[in-house]
Design a protein around this motif. Structure first.
Motif, PDB file in Angstrom:
ATOM      1  N   PHE A 180     -26.132  12.345 -67.255  1.00 42.79           N
ATOM      2  CA  PHE A 180     -27.282  13.198 -68.660  1.00 42.79           C
ATOM      3  C   PHE A 180     -28.661  12.573 -68.610  1.00 42.79           C
ATOM      4  N   TRP A 181     -29.150  11.503 -68.470  1.00 36.70           N
ATOM      5  CA  TRP A 181     -30.300  11.163 -69.108  1.00 36.70           C
ATOM      6  C   TRP A 181     -30.759  11.485 -67.379  1.00 36.70           C
ATOM      7  N   PHE A 241     -30.775  22.007 -69.296  1.00 35.62           N
ATOM      8  CA  PHE A 241     -31.429  20.453 -70.221  1.00 35.62           C
ATOM      9  C   PHE A 241     -31.029  20.801 -70.686  1.00 35.62           C
ATOM     10  N   LEU A 242     -30.431  22.110 -71.747  1.00 31.09           N
ATOM     11  CA  LEU A 242     -29.853  21.179 -72.716  1.00 31.09           C
ATOM     12  C   LEU A 242     -28.143  20.874 -72.732  1.00 31.09           C
ATOM     13  N   THR A 243     -27.613  21.337 -71.182  1.00 32.49           N
ATOM     14  CA  THR A 243     -26.604  20.027 -71.008  1.00 32.49           C
ATOM     15  C   THR A 243     -26.861  18.723 -71.138  1.00 32.49           C
ATOM     16  N   GLY A 244     -27.620  18.664 -70.680  1.00 36.59           N
ATOM     17  CA  GLY A 244     -28.332  17.120 -69.979  1.00 36.59           C
ATOM     18  C   GLY A 244     -28.469  16.294 -71.603  1.00 36.59           C
ATOM     19  N   MET A 245     -29.091  16.831 -72.668  1.00 41.74           N
ATOM     20  CA  MET A 245     -29.000  16.347 -74.083  1.00 41.74           C
ATOM     21  C   MET A 245     -28.378  16.465 -74.784  1.00 41.74           C
ATOM     22  N   TRP A 295     -16.743  18.137 -77.220  1.00 41.45           N
ATOM     23  CA  TRP A 295     -17.092  17.653 -75.242  1.00 41.45           C
ATOM     24  C   TRP A 295     -17.351  19.365 -75.268  1.00 41.45           C
ATOM     25  N   LEU A 296     -17.013  20.281 -75.943  1.00 40.83           N
ATOM     26  CA  LEU A 296     -17.584  21.869 -75.917  1.00 40.83           C
ATOM     27  C   LEU A 296     -18.903  22.013 -75.596  1.00 40.83           C
ATOM     28  N   ALA A 297     -19.395  21.615 -76.471  1.00 39.39           N
ATOM     29  CA  ALA A 297     -20.580  21.450 -76.542  1.00 39.39           C
ATOM     30  C   ALA A 297     -21.714  20.831 -75.714  1.00 39.39           C
ATOM     31  N   PRO A 298     -21.533  20.233 -74.916  1.00 37.28           N
ATOM     32  CA  PRO A 298     -21.995  19.837 -73.089  1.00 37.28           C
ATOM     33  C   PRO A 298     -21.745  21.053 -72.391  1.00 37.28           C
ATOM     34  N   LEU A 299     -19.859  20.992 -72.650  1.00 35.81           N
ATOM     35  CA  LEU A 299     -19.991  22.306 -71.295  1.00 35.81           C
ATOM     36  C   LEU A 299     -20.118  23.750 -71.452  1.00 35.81           C
ATOM     37  N   ILE A 300     -20.306  24.257 -73.112  1.00 37.34           N
ATOM     38  CA  ILE A 300     -21.035  25.452 -72.395  1.00 37.34           C
ATOM     39  C   ILE A 300     -21.993  25.705 -72.092  1.00 37.34           C
ATOM     40  N   PRO A 301     -23.017  25.361 -72.442  1.00 38.59           N
ATOM     41  CA  PRO A 301     -24.004  25.586 -71.757  1.00 38.59           C
ATOM     42  C   PRO A 301     -24.305  25.138 -70.395  1.00 38.59           C
ATOM     43  N   THR A 335     -35.298  17.957 -76.926  1.00 35.31           N
ATOM     44  CA  THR A 335     -34.292  16.965 -75.761  1.00 35.31           C
ATOM     45  C   THR A 335     -35.447  16.039 -75.064  1.00 35.31           C
ATOM     46  N   MET A 336     -35.533  15.669 -73.702  1.00 41.84           N
ATOM     47  CA  MET A 336     -35.997  14.466 -73.273  1.00 41.84           C
ATOM     48  C   MET A 336     -36.770  13.604 -74.038  1.00 41.84           C
ATOM     49  N   VAL A 337     -37.878  13.525 -74.443  1.00 42.54           N
ATOM     50  CA  VAL A 337     -38.669  12.618 -75.449  1.00 42.54           C
ATOM     51  C   VAL A 337     -38.066  11.648 -76.466  1.00 42.54           C
TER      52      VAL A 337
END
Lengths: 504, 699
Positions: free
Chosen positions: B155-156, B136-140, B15-21, B280-282
């Motif tokens: 996150f979407w 944005f990176l957190t979202g993805m 979970w650190l992967a989205p949390l750090i950004p 990301t996004m698309v």
């Protein structure tokens, strides 16, 4: 002993003392009136925060006979439970923040701040009252300061707006009063006991279904005018446009909730069979208000009027949720009241700030504000995003829960075709995103229109930033951890939902 | 040493992967301007840390027993409890999450590094830029590690918000003036609203799923027995729910008919385009379909619908790249087209699995799994070459100050690194043999044909889709090389003459790294990539746990066998031939002949050319629909409000006030109004009291 202090009464007494003291601070003292009012509001807020740490809220109940004559028993009875707790907290917090926001009100500041505190008495009183007479008195108490806030401190058409506000809500409360009388007298006649205005006494009475259906209609009318639901909503945009920012914030955040609170507290609790008869009316009015209000927003040019219509739309969600008469619906109706209270406070602060700082709230005149006024732009974007239900903020939680409860309701209907009504949900969400984004495009982004001289305008000041920042912080905190709010409401919703479920 | 890495237990902290950004977003947002590059290094650190976490966690997961047993790594916390429902917040790691995490964080890292050079001149605005790209990176990353649909949706939408903010980055002060400013603001709004249309469909689908399953946790939903029971109990609602969920993917992954926001999204900085198109996004929409595969395959009809949307998007959007003169737009259309490929592959693969499960035919299931893996494979390959191409185009734009290819030409000599890396990227996306796009595109086309060649019903549809895919392959080769020749070959034209040469190292270095991956990522097919991708399907479908490796044949598990099969297939050679022909035509038209910009002015062209150049009038159609259904109705509502509702209110009030006048004989201001109020009150009171008495039989 702490437990012997009448905490709930203090929530009324402190602002009352504050209102009197502030009112008396005329003349040279006037410039300190804001600080004094803020102090009293802050004390009230701290007292109300204590409620969060009380294990059993029913120990705080207060009940004293107030009038006992000519066969009538009227009580000074106060109570707090899962339905009212968050609404009270929201009110006391927002009153404090409003006083911070409007710190620099220059015109007769002692009256202004005193009126805000008087509003607080009425609002908190409505949410705490456990006696129909007291409830009605408090209901009317909110009316008067709001009337004067609009007619003294309002915009150019303030007299029209104030009278319209007064007539609308006054007629509504008279009809409501009749409903209350009918209920109290009928309760006495079916139980054989004396006439007693206490909630408990009425709740215990087994009313006939037809009676419930009629009286539900009277009370319901009184409440939906306040919420307000289409087609009784036109007083709201006018009142908001003319009201000063502080009045608007309290009007949208707390006063509208009196209507939806009343429906749950009185219509649903005391007249459940009537509620079942009126169920589709509630659902229908909710859906119509959601979409009608959203469409009306698209057409608005005044930022504040847009936000006012969005309240109609968002309060439609509350009625829709209540209309499901289910545990989840009631739960998220209260969450939405709370969420809308916080978010609409931010929205009206932003709209008010536009008027104060740029001299106009007219969307076509503005444009490209984001470049020059980053703080204003950030708060406007945040509050708009919160209001359009961006996940991670508290509005989304409420919307998700309400539309889900609506789907559960639809899926349980014998007719399969009614399930297509869920399409109102996505339509509402899409329209909401549409009008907010379009408004932002025209005010914050794009090139400057040069129709307003922005060279001397300033970005948000310190007090405004603090007040808005705190509101937005709450919006985010409850959005990320919604259980902080939901867990307080859940037991109440469970009880009422189960009770209603047993009757359907 | 590798064993030591697995011993770190990073998987528990994935979970650190989205949390750090996310923390970097906060830090860069508040303090960015107090650090060098306006927070650029904070964002780079965040992406790097996220990549390291993703790498270690992925390695640990692949080495774990859970991986080979076909289990996901799941950790949940209770987030919200209401009624009988509990919503969680947690992580769900399978091979799909790992693949997505890795390429999203790695490519974002390179884009952030590139941004240091590209955004250098943006001054104080850099703070906002770096904060928003971090979010944005957190979202993805949050999207791909989510353990349930609701969390994924959160996150979407955060990604949706970031795309709005970043596309509108110059929405109030575009360096090119007021018109560009208005365009950026309008493009941002369009992106948010069009994807929002998909989002609300997705949310409606989630309501139905939550009601049917009682949970939105992947782990709790992906159980065949439970799915069977739900499908049996809701024969209509279930496919409807899945179609609605796919509606979310249509919006996010810009599939027809919600494709038109993506070309406009070019209004943002080029690095943002790279981020949206590659990392990301698309990719979120494709991920959604892949993640929901166990549910989608329950309905062959829905899968056919998915495949058709994908195939139509692929060819339809490719046509618009054929005659566009804007370098970024060509790339944008190519993204749309490639996304169509991915969706087509998932749809056709899902159709095969659905049919295979219905008929008990293990071979079909195997082919379907290959289609699934091919879709994921193409997504990864596309991520690398599209990031490369966008950053390359950014380098060109940085150097020439224009996006119009008519003004470029001959840049190959001035910008060696950019031109060579972009050539490699173009070869990859065109599907030139042995470049990355070649491998995955071929598998996609093979999958599209499979249902037709196995006679599963809907043959005509799949034959058509296959043909569309082939045509798209030809067009891709043509328009990519058209772009390359226009930009880098021939004699320098207006702006190319003014070009200040190659871009700085911080920009070319990511290009070189990306080109290595863009060329080489396809070789992962020999490193059992397909098998790794299919693992997530085994997890979701519980094939290993419930019934062994149902029908998954060597076509998926053995990369060499897949490749052998590929070269034994005549259509492979046809596709190669089409690619070469496309490149040759592009060369003949745009490199051999002298380029005459005048010949490419839209005004001088025929109707068809104009139709395509105007994007089939999709923007106008969008506008018409939103004006008619939005502003048109809004005007009617507003009028109703002022004339009908307020008219009635004022009418009643006047009538009563008139009566009040008669009683009070007062003509002045307030008193008159108050009298009206009182009289009105009394009248209502009397009427209602009478009514109440009559109805209740007296008190």
């Amino acid at each position: 002993m702490l437990s012997e202090i009448p905490l709930l009464s203090l929530l009324l007494i402190v602002p009352l003392i504050g209102a009197v003291v502030t009112l008396l601070m005329g003349g040279g003292m006037a410039k300190h009136a804001g600080k004094a009012a803020g102090l009293f509001a802050a004390i009230t807020m701290v007292l109300s925060l204590y409620l969060l740490f009380v294990d059993d809220l029913s120990t705080l109940d207060e009940s004293h006979v107030w009038i006992d004559a000519v066969g009538l028993k009227i009580n000074y009875a106060l109570t707090v439970d899962g339905l009212s707790l968050l609404l009270i907290l929201m009110t006391t917090i927002l009153v404090t923040l409003v006083l911070v926001f409007c710190k620099n009100e220059a015109d007769r500041p002692n009256y202004f701040h005193s009126l805000i505190l008087m509003m607080e008495i009425g609002l908190v009183g409505v949410f705490m009252a456990a006696d129909y007479f007291l409830f009605y008195v408090m209901w009317e108490v909110t009316l008067i300061p709001m009337f004067f806030l609009i007619s003294w401190y309002g915009g150019p058409r303030r007299h029209y707006a104030a009278i319209k506000f007064f007539i609308y809500t006054h007629v509504a409360s008279l009809v409501m009063l009749i409903g209350i009388f009918a209920m109290v007298f009928e309760a006495s006649s079916v139980t054989g006991a004396g006439i007693d205005f206490a909630f408990e006494a009425v709740k215990a009475a087994p009313f006939a279904k037809d009676f419930q259906t009629v009286v539900f209609g009277l009370l319901f009318f009184g409440f939906i005018v306040k919420m307000p639901m289409v087609p009784f909503h036109t007083w709201l945009p006018d009142a908001h446009v003319e009201a000063p920012t502080g009045g608007s914030v309290l009007l949208a955040a707390s006063m509208l909730k009196m209507g939806s609170y009343g429906i749950v507290r009185i219509c649903l609790e005391a007249l459940p069979l009537g509620a079942i008869e009126w169920q589709w009316v509630m659902i229908g009015l909710g859906l119509v208000s959601m979409v009608y209000g959203a469409y009306a927003c698209i057409a608005q040019k005044d930022l504040k009027k847009l936000v006012a219509y969005s309240s109609v739309s968002h309060m439609g969600m509350v009625l829709l949720a209540i209309g499901t008469l289910s545990e989840i619906g009631i739960l998220f109706a209260v969450v939405q009241m709370f969420a809308h209270g916080l978010i609409s406070a931010a929205l009206f602060m932003v709209a008010g700030a536009a008027g104060h700082n740029f001299g106009t709230r007219d969307i076509p005149l503005l444009g490209g504000l984001a470049g020059k006024f980053p703080l204003f732009a950030a708060f406007m974007m945040f509050s708009f995003m919160a209001s359009l239900g961006l996940p991670g903020l508290v509005g989304f939680v409420a919307e998700f829960g309400i539309l889900f409860s609506f789907w559960e309701f639809l899926a349980a209907q014998p007719d399969e075709w009614v399930t297509v009504l869920i399409a109102f949900g996505p339509l509402y969400m899409l329209l909401t995103a549409g009008y907010y984004l379009w408004a932002m495009q025209r005010t914050l982004f794009g090139a400057e229109t040069k129709k307003v001289d922005l060279s001397k305008c300033e970005d948000l000041g310190g007090p405004e930033t603090v007040a808005l920042g705190l509101v937005c912080l709450l919006v985010a905190v409850f959005g990320i951890m919604p259980s902080l709010a939901v867990d307080f409401i859940a037991p109440y919703a469970d009880t009422l939902g189960t009770f209603l479920g047993g009757l359907i | 040493m590798l064993d030591a890495l697995t011993g770190l237990g990073v998987l528990e902290y994935v979970w650190l992967a989205p949390l750090i950004p996310l923390l970097c977003f906060v830090i860069a947002g508040f303090f960015g301007n107090r650090t060098p590059q306006g927070g650029g290094y904070i964002a780079i650190f965040g992406a790097l840390a996220a990549f390291v976490v993703a790498l270690l966690a992925s390695y640990e997961y692949v080495m774990s027993d859970a991986y080979s047993a076909g289990e996901a790594f799941v950790r949940d916390l209770e987030w919200l409890v209401f009624g009988d429902y509990a919503l969680n917040f947690g992580v769900y790691i399978d091979s799909l999450s790992c693949i997505m995490m890795l390429f999203a964080s790695f490519i974002s890292l390179l884009i952030f590094i590139y941004s240091v050079g590209y955004m250098d001149g943006e001054g104080k605005k850099k703070r906002r830029y770096y904060a928003e790209v971090s979010l944005f990176l957190t979202g993805m990353l949050g999207l791909v590690v989510s353990s349930n649909y609701l969390q994924m949706f959160i996150f979407w939408e955060i990604m949706g918000l970031c795309s709005y903010l970043l596309i509108g980055f110059w929405g109030f002060d575009h360096p090119e003036g007021d018109e560009a400013t208005e365009n950026a603001a309008s493009a941002a709004k369009k992106a948010f609203l069009v994807t929002r249309l998909g989002d609300v469909c997705l949310l409606a689908g989630l309501f139905i799923l939550l009601h049917m399953f009682g949970t939105l946790d992947y782990e709790g939903m992906f159980m065949q027995a439970k799915i069977d029971a739900v499908v049996a109990a809701n024969p209509v609602k279930f496919p409807v729910a899945m179609a609605l969920v796919f509606g979310g993917a249509i919006g996010k992954s810009a599939q027809f008919p919600l494709h038109d926001w993506l070309p406009d999204a070019m209004a943002g900085p080029t690095t943002v385009s790279a981020l949206i198109h590659a990392a990301t996004m698309v990719k979120g929409g494709v991920f959604l379909v892949a993640r929901s595969f166990p549910l989608f395959v329950q309905s062959a009809d829905v899968m056919l619908f998915v495949a058709i949307i994908g195939g139509v998007t692929a060819v339809f959007t490719a046509t618009m790249a054929l005659n566009n003169m804007n370098i970024k737009r060509v790339l944008a259309y190519s993204t749309l087209s490639q996304l169509g490929y991915m969706v087509l592959s998932l749809g056709a693969g899902g159709y095969l699995v659905a049919m295979g499960m219905e008929t008990g035919n293990a071979e079909l299931i195997g082919l379907g799994v290959l289609g699934y893996s091919a879709g994921v494979f193409h997504m990864v390959n596309h991520a690398f070459f599209k990031a490369l191409l966008f950053l390359g185009s950014g380098s060109v734009i940085h150097s020439t100050g224009t996006e119009d290819m008519r003004l470029m030409g001959g840049l190959g000599k001035k910008m060696k690194i950019t031109s060579i890396t972009m050539l490699l990227g173009s070869l990859s996306i065109a599907g030139f043999p042995f470049f990355s796009g070649f491998w995955s595109k071929d598998l996609v086309l093979e999958t599209a044909l499979a249902p037709a060649s196995h006679g599963l019903g809907a043959e005509h549809w799949f034959t058509l889709l296959f043909a569309l895919g082939m045509i798209t392959a030809f067009m891709t080769a043509f328009y990519m090389f058209r772009m390359w020749f226009l930009t880098f070959a021939g004699k320098p034209r207006e702006r190319a003459v003014l070009s200040h040469g190659e871009s700085p190292k911080s920009m070319t270095m990511p290009l070189v790294i990306l080109s290595i991956f863009a060329v080489g990522s396809g070789l992962a097919i020999f490193a059992n990539f397909l098998c790794h991708a299919a693992q997530s399907l085994e997890v979701g479908m519980r094939w290993i746990m419930d019934a062994g490796r149902v029908g998954i044949n060597e076509h998926v598990y053995d990369g060499i066998a897949v490749v052998k099969h590929m070269f034994g297939n005549v259509w492979t050679y046809v596709a190669i031939a089409l690619t070469l022909v496309g490149m040759a035509i592009a060369h003949a038209v745009y490199a051999k002949r002298k380029f005459e910009p005048e010949a490419f002015r839209i005004e001088n062209k025929g109707r068809l050319y104009k139709l395509v150049a105007n994007r089939y009038y999709a923007p106008e159609i969008y506008n018409q629909i939103s004006w008619k259904l939005g502003a048109g109705v809004a005007k009617a509502v507003d009028l109703t409000d002022r004339k009908v509702v307020d008219g009635a209110v004022n009418g009643i009030a006047n009538a009563i006030i008139g009566a009040g006048d008669a009683v009070s004989m007062s003509q002045t201001g307030y008193v008159r109004n108050y009298a009206g109020v009182v009289v009105l009150g009394v009248v209502v009171l009397a009427v209602v009291f009478v009514l109440a008495f009559a109805l209740t039989g007296g008190i």
